[in-house]
Write an enzyme that holds these catalytic residues in place. Structure first.
Site, PDB file in Angstrom:
ATOM      1  N   ARG A  78       0.851  -1.190   0.000  1.00 14.46           N
ATOM      2  CA  ARG A  78       0.000   0.000   0.000  1.00 14.46           C
ATOM      3  C   ARG A  78       0.885   1.238   0.000  1.00 14.46           C
ATOM      4  NH1 ARG A  78      -3.752  -2.428  -1.668  1.00 14.46           N
ATOM      5  NH2 ARG A  78      -5.780  -2.775  -0.688  1.00 14.46           N
ATOM      6  N   HIS A  92      -1.394   0.522 -10.018  1.00 15.33           N
ATOM      7  CA  HIS A  92      -2.048  -0.441  -9.104  1.00 15.33           C
ATOM      8  C   HIS A  92      -2.558  -1.664  -9.880  1.00 15.33           C
ATOM      9  CE1 HIS A  92      -4.081  -0.645  -4.904  1.00 15.33           C
ATOM     10  NE2 HIS A  92      -3.981  -1.854  -5.407  1.00 15.33           N
TER      11      HIS A  92
HETATM   12  C1  GLV Z   1      -5.706  -4.670  -4.046  1.00 17.49           C
HETATM   13  O1  GLV Z   1      -5.047  -3.702  -3.817  1.00 17.49           O
HETATM   14  C2  GLV Z   1      -6.132  -5.611  -3.056  1.00 17.49           C
HETATM   15  O2  GLV Z   1      -6.112  -5.276  -1.862  1.00 17.49           O
HETATM   16  O3  GLV Z   1      -6.482  -6.733  -3.425  1.00 17.49           O
END
Ligand code: GLV
Length: 309
Positions: free
Chosen positions: A224, A272
């Site tokens: 994250r 992401h």
């Molecule tokens: C994506 O970021 C997840 O948490 O699966």
């Protein structure tokens, strides 16, 4: 049984149709802020609106369409005793392992330099890789971290890992707890973050931490964004302590257009995508767990609300 789907997909039937097929005993609804209260037993969510928890008061459990539940945990309206279930693997750990391997190999095999040589029409062979020059340190040993660790270890990279508690993993030297963070960092050149975001991991990767890595460090963040202090990474890059960084997650997503990461020579940015939620295996996993939960059988992946993941 009533199942409510609330994940903001513009085509929710891509989810609800296969959910109905695999869970014929359920009535499946799509979240509609203007519709009547469903009185759902289960909700399947990703970044759900707070109104969902204000309106649906009889939920028995909610299923997150991702591995990370930090977004959910941050919602003040989330009932404190509600069972929250996170996605477990569902095809994500293989994606993560290949993403991390790809970013590592970019550095360890001089791939960028070879691309540049191709542009120049230059045939020049660099010295062969010495794996001992590339010790990897993985932070976090959940299903994703373990898969990354075993994948890199299988390719003979020296792999260390650090987690909150003690783990045993073939071919991987593991360190546990804050007391062993220093020794872990001092044997790590390629730092890979797969940690969940909690109060304990927010801002964990800062300048003092980066300064403890081996020289010419590589930072790969697939956990994250909030676990990394971005200006500290920029400083470490500019001072040469960190040679390059591959970042898939950011404090603010989408990454703002004027963010220095976009144009920094040492930084690779991806939006992401290191591990996408795969619809088929996700639906299979969640419908199986809903059926088990409804029958009173135990299910895995239940979030420890005190721990935050
Ligand atoms: C994506 O970021 C997840 O948490 O699966």
């Amino acid at each position: 049984m009533k199942v409510l789907f609330a994940a903001g997909d513009p085509k929710p039937e891509r989810w609800t149709k296969p959910i109905k097929t695999l869970l014929p005993e359920a009535d499946v609804y799509v979240w509609d802020p203007n519709g009547p209260v469903v009185d759902a037993d289960y909700a399947i969510v990703w970044q759900p609106p707070t109104a969902l928890f204000e309106r649906e008061k009889n939920l028995k459990a909610i299923f997150n369409l991702g591995a990370g539940v930090d977004g959910l945990m941050a919602l003040p309206v989330l009932p404190p005793t509600l069972t929250v279930v996170r996605l477990e693997d569902a095809g994500m750990s293989a994606q993560m392992a290949e993403y991390v391997l790809h970013q590592l190999v970019e550095a360890s095999r001089d791939m960028e330099a070879y691309r540049e040589q191709q542009r120049q029409g230059t045939w020049k062979i660099h010295r062969p890789i010495r794996r001992n020059d590339w010790p990897v340190g993985i932070m976090g040993l959940g299903q994703i971290g373990q898969r990354v660790a075993s994948t890199l270890a299988a390719l003979d990279y020296p792999v260390n890992a650090w987690a909150r508690g003690k783990h045993d993993l073939d071919g991987v030297h593991t360190y546990a707890g804050t007391g062993e963070l220093g020794p872990f960092l001092s044997t790590t050149r390629v730092l890979v973050n797969t940690l969940p975001l909690t109060e304990a991991t927010r801002d964990l990767i800062d300048y003092p931490l980066l300064s403890q890595l081996l020289p010419d460090a590589v930072v790969i963040n697939v956990g994250r964004g909030e676990s990394l202090v971005e200006e500290d990474l920029l400083r470490a890059l500019d001072e040469g302590q960190v040679a390059r960084a591959s970042l898939d997650v950011f404090r603010e997503e989408p990454l703002p257009a004027d963010h220095p990461f976009w144009r920094h020579r040492g930084v690779t940015v991806t939006p992401h995508i290191s591990a996408r939620t795969l619809r088929e295996s996700t639906i299979e996993q969640i419908t199986g767990k809903i059926r088990a939960h409804a029958a009173g059988r135990p299910i895995s992946g239940v979030v420890d609300r005190a721990r935050g993941y």
